[in-house]
Scaffold this motif. Structure first.
Motif, short mmCIF file in Angstrom:
data_model
loop_
_atom_site.label_atom_id
_atom_site.label_comp_id
_atom_site.label_asym_id
_atom_site.label_seq_id
_atom_site.Cartn_x
_atom_site.Cartn_y
_atom_site.Cartn_z
N GLU A 5 54.53 -34.76 4.61
CA GLU A 5 54.47 -34.80 3.44
C GLU A 5 53.23 -33.82 2.93
O GLU A 5 52.43 -33.45 3.60
N MET A 6 53.38 -33.17 1.71
CA MET A 6 52.56 -32.15 1.32
C MET A 6 51.32 -33.07 0.68
O MET A 6 51.23 -33.99 0.08
N THR A 7 50.33 -32.41 0.98
CA THR A 7 48.88 -33.30 0.66
C THR A 7 48.21 -32.49 -0.43
O THR A 7 48.62 -31.48 -0.87
N VAL A 8 47.19 -32.94 -1.14
CA VAL A 8 46.62 -32.41 -2.30
C VAL A 8 46.10 -31.08 -1.84
O VAL A 8 46.09 -30.10 -2.45
N LEU A 42 48.07 -39.07 -11.06
CA LEU A 42 47.51 -40.65 -10.67
C LEU A 42 47.37 -40.73 -9.20
O LEU A 42 48.26 -40.15 -8.50
N GLN A 43 46.16 -41.26 -8.86
CA GLN A 43 45.80 -41.55 -7.54
C GLN A 43 46.10 -42.99 -7.30
O GLN A 43 45.39 -44.01 -8.05
N SER A 44 46.63 -43.59 -6.33
CA SER A 44 46.78 -44.84 -5.77
C SER A 44 46.74 -45.15 -4.47
O SER A 44 46.73 -44.39 -3.76
N VAL A 45 47.16 -46.22 -3.97
CA VAL A 45 47.22 -46.84 -2.70
C VAL A 45 48.74 -47.34 -2.36
O VAL A 45 49.19 -48.06 -3.21
N ASP A 46 49.51 -46.68 -1.35
CA ASP A 46 50.79 -47.16 -0.89
C ASP A 46 50.76 -48.61 -0.30
O ASP A 46 49.65 -48.98 -0.02
N GLU A 47 51.62 -48.92 0.23
CA GLU A 47 52.13 -50.18 0.77
C GLU A 47 51.21 -50.33 2.42
O GLU A 47 50.95 -51.35 2.77
N THR A 48 50.98 -49.13 2.77
CA THR A 48 50.37 -49.05 4.01
C THR A 48 48.74 -48.96 3.91
O THR A 48 48.00 -48.83 4.69
N VAL A 52 47.54 -42.09 -2.04
CA VAL A 52 48.50 -41.13 -2.55
C VAL A 52 48.41 -40.65 -3.97
O VAL A 52 47.84 -41.53 -4.66
N VAL A 53 48.84 -39.43 -4.08
CA VAL A 53 48.74 -38.98 -5.42
C VAL A 53 49.96 -38.63 -6.01
O VAL A 53 50.75 -38.20 -5.39
N TYR A 54 50.20 -39.07 -7.24
CA TYR A 54 51.61 -39.01 -7.89
C TYR A 54 51.30 -38.19 -9.04
O TYR A 54 50.46 -38.00 -9.96
#
Length: 95
Positions: A5-8, A42-48, A52-54
């Protein structure tokens, strides 16, 4: 196998070479390439539990801008270069 995955950090590095005053667009759907206007980060947290940034389009009707320019779809390898078919000689009436 999935690609990394691409990071910030990767995104910032890629954006650092771009015109800072250029608008940002999101290219979506390789089978029906469309351009969308970005409105939110938006920054959030995934199921793990990973951060993650959207990048999200805006809620307004004008967020979808229309078809992606063909040269962009070609550079993304979502479509191949299209060339006009070769011209055939015209038939003459009565010939």
């Amino acid at each position: 196998m999935t690609s990394p995955e691409m990071t910030v950090e990767n995104l910032i590095d890629l954006l650092s070479g771009c015109d800072r005053s250029a608008p940002v667009r999101q290219a979506m759907n390789p089978f029906f390439p469309m351009a969308h206007r970005l409105a939110q980060v938006l920054q959030s947290v995934d199921e793990t539990g990973r951060t993650v940034v959207y990048l999200a389009e805006g809620p307004d009707e004008g967020a979808q801008l229309g078809h992606l320019p063909p040269e962009v779809a070609i550079k993304l390898t979502w479509q191949g270069p299209v060339q006009a078919p070769p011209r055939r000689p015209r038939r003459r009436a009565g010939a």
